[in-house]
Scaffold this active site. Structure first.
Site, mmCIF file in Angstrom:
data_model
loop_
_atom_site.group_PDB
_atom_site.id
_atom_site.type_symbol
_atom_site.label_atom_id
_atom_site.label_comp_id
_atom_site.label_asym_id
_atom_site.label_seq_id
_atom_site.Cartn_x
_atom_site.Cartn_y
_atom_site.Cartn_z
ATOM 1 N N ASP A 20 33.276 -49.320 20.077
ATOM 2 C CA ASP A 20 32.624 -50.130 19.213
ATOM 3 C C ASP A 20 31.932 -49.141 18.059
ATOM 4 O O ASP A 20 31.704 -49.615 17.122
ATOM 5 C CB ASP A 20 31.543 -50.946 20.000
ATOM 6 C CG ASP A 20 30.737 -50.394 21.161
ATOM 7 O OD1 ASP A 20 31.107 -49.056 21.228
ATOM 8 O OD2 ASP A 20 30.200 -51.038 21.870
ATOM 9 N N ASN A 52 31.315 -51.723 24.487
ATOM 10 C CA ASN A 52 30.453 -51.223 25.710
ATOM 11 C C ASN A 52 28.858 -51.240 25.151
ATOM 12 O O ASN A 52 28.009 -50.946 26.123
ATOM 13 C CB ASN A 52 30.818 -50.147 26.566
ATOM 14 C CG ASN A 52 30.726 -48.807 25.674
ATOM 15 O OD1 ASN A 52 30.199 -48.919 24.731
ATOM 16 N ND2 ASN A 52 31.646 -47.789 26.133
ATOM 17 N N GLU A 62 41.692 -43.553 0.044
ATOM 18 C CA GLU A 62 42.205 -42.395 0.133
ATOM 19 C C GLU A 62 42.141 -42.062 1.752
ATOM 20 O O GLU A 62 43.258 -41.195 2.132
ATOM 21 C CB GLU A 62 41.498 -41.042 -0.373
ATOM 22 C CG GLU A 62 41.511 -41.500 -2.016
ATOM 23 C CD GLU A 62 40.332 -42.556 -2.549
ATOM 24 O OE1 GLU A 62 39.406 -43.073 -1.713
ATOM 25 O OE2 GLU A 62 40.379 -42.936 -3.680
ATOM 26 N N ASP A 92 37.170 -37.363 -18.925
ATOM 27 C CA ASP A 92 36.694 -38.195 -17.974
ATOM 28 C C ASP A 92 35.585 -37.823 -17.156
ATOM 29 O O ASP A 92 34.804 -38.453 -16.501
ATOM 30 C CB ASP A 92 37.781 -38.509 -17.064
ATOM 31 C CG ASP A 92 38.466 -39.732 -17.496
ATOM 32 O OD1 ASP A 92 37.929 -40.564 -18.160
ATOM 33 O OD2 ASP A 92 39.834 -40.016 -17.189
#
Lengths: 637, 637
Positions: free
Chosen positions: B160, B190, B373, B430
């Site tokens: 969990d 749990n 990714e 970029d």
């Protein structure tokens, strides 16, 4: 460089007609900017232009002339590729001229880069790697709610493609868990990613279900209906949870030729098409949103006294006693906690990294973000935006999970401090998945980073103290097991320095280690001394920057004989750092001992032996060196 | 080493009474194993023992004597720390003796490591870094449904705590998107993580909402109610979506002293407490689940002919024509696609990496997993489990997002092929967020990796062809822009080799580059020739392993003069690889040109110049070298 106007005072907020004109201007400027630059993302800017026009003119509470004001809202473009829109907003805010934008966007050396970075004073964090702006914003919002205890809001423009990144769901989940009602994510659901349709397209029902299940308040709107957007943005913060505006939009909206059309991601319009689009949008304009007095009452952002860490009483240790460096790390953090800016973030492993002792001492400045290393690092970045001094720790191996965030932290010019515990095969029985064996390579390659790896508690404490004041990304590697304290309390350990633990005027070889291997080198030196081989032992606790000068001096003094011992894979770690520092030194006779195998489980000493990093291995390496370098001048070619 | 029994044939499935006894045995063995080893995670094993007992005895369709059988189910422990439980299951399956487990668990050199790895033939992938087993399983399930077209099921035991990892939600989302009804996640809720309560505790309603919103079918059960678990496991696969069993459990269940108690994570019981616990659980037993004939009709898993990539006709290029290496990469993939085992995974950037041409040619073997990714790399790992030959590509910068998965792929012994496009400042406008500047350091440090960086289309195609047959993690770095083809079609480019593009018997200096900098070195050599300085130009396309021999020979021939030019940060890349290879060579006069600045936006040539990686910079570096090394023997000490 920035055109700082100081016009109108507390003008009323623009009505939606004016907002519509502003949206047109934002579109026009985004088109012009990208066409002029010959690259950029105009269509991704078009879809969000109405959202941002409403936000800028009617909801964002920001003093554009004073971006450092502590009570300003924060605006983060998680979809950083929409930089033309962001920069168009800056023009509309009156802080940059049309001329500058049109001539400088995406030019070398210009702050108007392809994706936003904090080179610009209004940008909090660098974005452009999807799925990071929102997690970073969680850190800013944590500061706002729990540390600054201020009313500023954190607005994040997100793309829909990036909702496929798991990091976004770490952020939504943690933001909800911490009741960050000061955080609003605005998702520009334009249906098209870089190469085609997104996974969920315009299925806002499914987005709504996901956001809601993660504890946030979803509001679905038509992202081009100004009134609906205005109403949605006006409703945020009323409940004790983050708001997520799910805005259905059209990519390229406002440019009929490319609206909702694939193949136009990241492409500027050709100049003729740009001219037509600009005319269709009403032509060039130079609206500037009125400067407003703050629209809502603000909580005071309390002064945070710049307490010097050097004044802090740091823990001290008895020489020879066995202390794990991770233990010293936690104890150093507790001491540094006397500075109210120091904040610790954890990813559910504080009892292993030993950061959890800080939680007991300063519970209000400790955030456990559960098993989510990306969000942990992002929170540190966000906290640094607000001037805090964040320390984040997990197993060194698991920092690899957040490498993209660490890399981006450098571009964000964030000052964050990371600690990676459980370094190398030294951890023993838990096995290779838990061993940091790539972390030095990873952290050294980060621009402007500092990489530290102390061998004992005293040097750890001193290095943690210095990390408090370091800029950029600072990394401390700690060891699981307890080893003898080697140094006297109060000894200096400058960043970029080293310690010579053993030396004589007539040494035969240099043994260089860091962290756990310093102890191995010391043992090897002892063993070698019995056979009459004298070794210099260097503690290269500062791996980046490395102490080239001492290293060169020591290696030259032994006729070039060097054994580097590191608990890390052979590439990119201490060995290569040392050899690069020595690349000008002649002659060099090198043995490089590192973890070349894939380790298994076992006791630390067993695994160190399995990796050929035990004392006898170092002794053997020295024998090999001596055998092939009887005199220095016979070496090499 | 493995005790391969060959007992009972098609026995009926055990009833739940027997399953209950089996659960007791699993608990007892997990306790004994960890107590004997002095480390391990018994309490995390206790909570899932009932779930796994039901699965093993009544639902898992697995021929334990033939783990390589193509029609076997798959069982992956995403919560790898529950290895005592997994290994206890192996004992109950009859493939390992009690003696071996008790004496070998967590011992050096033993396959019974602290976290499972495929050193064991029943383990598909290494786990232990949370949030990876499920994403890996998505890859296996993709193979099952779309490639093998077989009925085997993929079962994953999840913790969990790991549901806080974003990667789990990438996996749930993508599994649902691809209708992976053959995938079942069993979440052991749990309530307690490593250092305390999990974020959602036992709030199965919230887990249910999240899982459901992500398109999976949630089934909430009491994880200790054998009948309920049996019914849940028996119901999976009926709908066209993955099933997620949300099992409410008690950490430490079966050991009253530690049940649901904090502070017992990752701690073995002291031997006296272990004895008490074992007695309380009914003592030591040696049940072996009956070997069953397959319980349900299976689709045939078709033979996949081992087609040799060497027989494939690869694309060819005209010398001197300008082709981007990323373009050649895509074209090489299309050609390799004639091998039906070749599969391409993408993260929504195929039109940039140029992998998308494969989608047109072989649409049935192309999986776009959207902007995720981590899931992309995990899918490649999962596909390799089923014997496919996966290639995964994104921008090199964004592979940093998946570094933890890449590191674990090496421990998984997975054969995966990664390509990172848009390397370095060469990408231009970029900006820095999109530039791979740390990827060589990151990939080199991975155990057993191969790192390739071709300079032209011909060498790219040949290296991609060889990647097809490489073991381990292979990485290819590609360039955004188009550069002249340098080599003749059909020239060999062995991994570990290099090319000497220019040399004479009397060279003054070696210029060494890879990828784009090979072209810069060639231009610099031309320029140097005009002033009478002769340069050897080396194309070090194989960065790991590096061609030490050629490098040493060339550098010695020039009196040690070397200029390394790389479009990467200075640490961990080509320069350090070269210098480490030369560490024994005397003398060395080095200039190392790399990206030491934080780049901005601009045209590729502008940014290369800004980073001092342009032709004049190389020329200047040579001038510096010559000035300080008129004769080789004046160098150094």
């Amino acid at each position: 460089m920035f055109d700082l106007r100081d016009d109108a005072l507390s003008d009323p907020r623009w009505d939606l007609d004016m907002v519509g004109r502003l949206a047109g201007q934002l579109r026009v400027d985004a088109i012009r900017m990208s066409t002029r630059a010959g690259s950029g993302h105009p269509t991704s800017s078009m879809s969000a232009a109405d959202l941002m026009a409403v936000l800028l003119a009617r909801h964002l509470d920001y003093d554009w002339q004073a971006p450092a004001r502590a009570d300003n809202d924060h605006l983060i473009f998680s979809k950083g590729h929409a930089s033309p829109l962001l920069y168009a907003m800056y023009k509309a805010a009156g802080v940059v001229s049309d001329d500058e934008l049109m001539s400088s966007y995406r030019r070398p050396g210009s702050p108007w880069q392809g994706h936003p970075t904090p080179v610009l004073p209004w940008v909090d964090v660098a974005t452009g790697s999807l799925g990071q702006g929102l997690p970073d914003a969680v850190g800013v919002a944590l500061a706002g709610r729990y540390l600054d205890r201020a009313d500023y809001r954190v607005w994040v423009l997100c793309g829909d493609s990036e909702l496929a990144e798991g990091s976004m769901w770490e952020a939504f989940g943690r933001a909800a868990d911490r009741n960050l009602s000061n955080l609003t994510a605005i998702v520009d659901i334009n249906r098209l990613g870089m190469r085609g349709a997104t996974e969920l397209g315009w299925d806002t029902d499914r987005y709504e279900a996901r956001v809601s299940a993660f504890g946030c308040i979803p509001i679905v709107v038509d992202g081009h209906d100004l009134a609906a957007v205005d109403s949605a943005l006006g409703s945020v913060g009323s409940m004790d949870a983050p708001t997520v505006i799910l805005a259905r939009t059209v990519k390229g909206k406002g440019i009929p030729a490319v609206e909702d059309t694939n193949g136009w991601h990241g492409k500027p319009l050709p100049s003729d098409a740009a001219d037509i689009a600009v005319r269709g949008l009403g032509g060039i304009s130079n609206l500037t949103v009125p400067r407003r007095e703050t629209a809502r009452p603000r909580g005071g952002v309390p002064d945070r006294p710049e307490m010097s860490a050097t004044a802090t009483v740091m823990p001290s240790y008895e020489k020879g006693s066995k202390v794990a460096t991770r233990t010293a790390y936690g104890q150093a953090l507790v001491a540094l906690g006397s500075d109210p800016r120091v904040v610790v973030v954890d990813a559910e492993v504080g009892n292993s990294t030993q950061a959890d002792v800080f939680a007991e001492a300063h519970p209000d400045r400790y955030f456990d973000l559960y098993t989510a290393e990306q969000q942990m690092v992002a929170a540190a970045i966000g906290l640094s935006v607000r001037g805090y001094v964040p320390f984040a720790a997990t197993f060194g191996a698991f920092l690899t999970r957040a490498y993209d965030f660490i890399r981006m932290a450098a571009i964000s010019r964030a000052d964050i401090r990371l600690a990676g515990s459980h370094a190398g095969v030294e951890i023993g029985p838990d096995g290779s998945s838990q061993m940091a064996l790539e972390d030095l390579a990873m952290m050294r390659a980060v621009h402007g980073s500092t990489v530290l790896y102390p061998s004992d508690a005293v040097s750890t404490v001193e290095l943690v103290r210095q990390m408090h004041g370091l800029r950029g990304v600072a990394y401390l590697r700690t060891t699981r097991g307890a080893y003898p304290v080697l140094y006297d309390n109060g000894e200096p350990f400058p960043v970029g320095g080293s310690k010579t633990l053993l030396s004589s005027d007539d040494d035969d070889v240099v043994l260089a280690g860091a962290g756990v291997t310093v102890h191995i080198c010391l043992q090897a030196a002892e063993s070698l001394a019995l056979e009459g081989i004298r070794a210099t032992v260097l503690d290269l606790y500062s791996i980046k920057p490395i102490d080239s000068e001492s290293l060169i001096r020591a290696v030259r003094a032994t006729g070039g004989r060097l054994v580097v011992v590191e608990d890390h894979h052979p590439e990119g770690g201490l060995g290569e750092a040392a050899v690069m520092a020595l690349a000008q030194t002649t002659p060099l006779h090198l043995e490089h001992l590192a973890v070349s195998n894939m380790p298994s489980s076992g006791l630390p000493a067993e695994l160190l032996a399995e990796a050929h990093l035990a004392t006898p291995d170092v002794v053997d390496a020295v024998h090999r060196l001596v055998a092939r370098s009887g005199t220095a001048d016979t070496a090499g070619a």
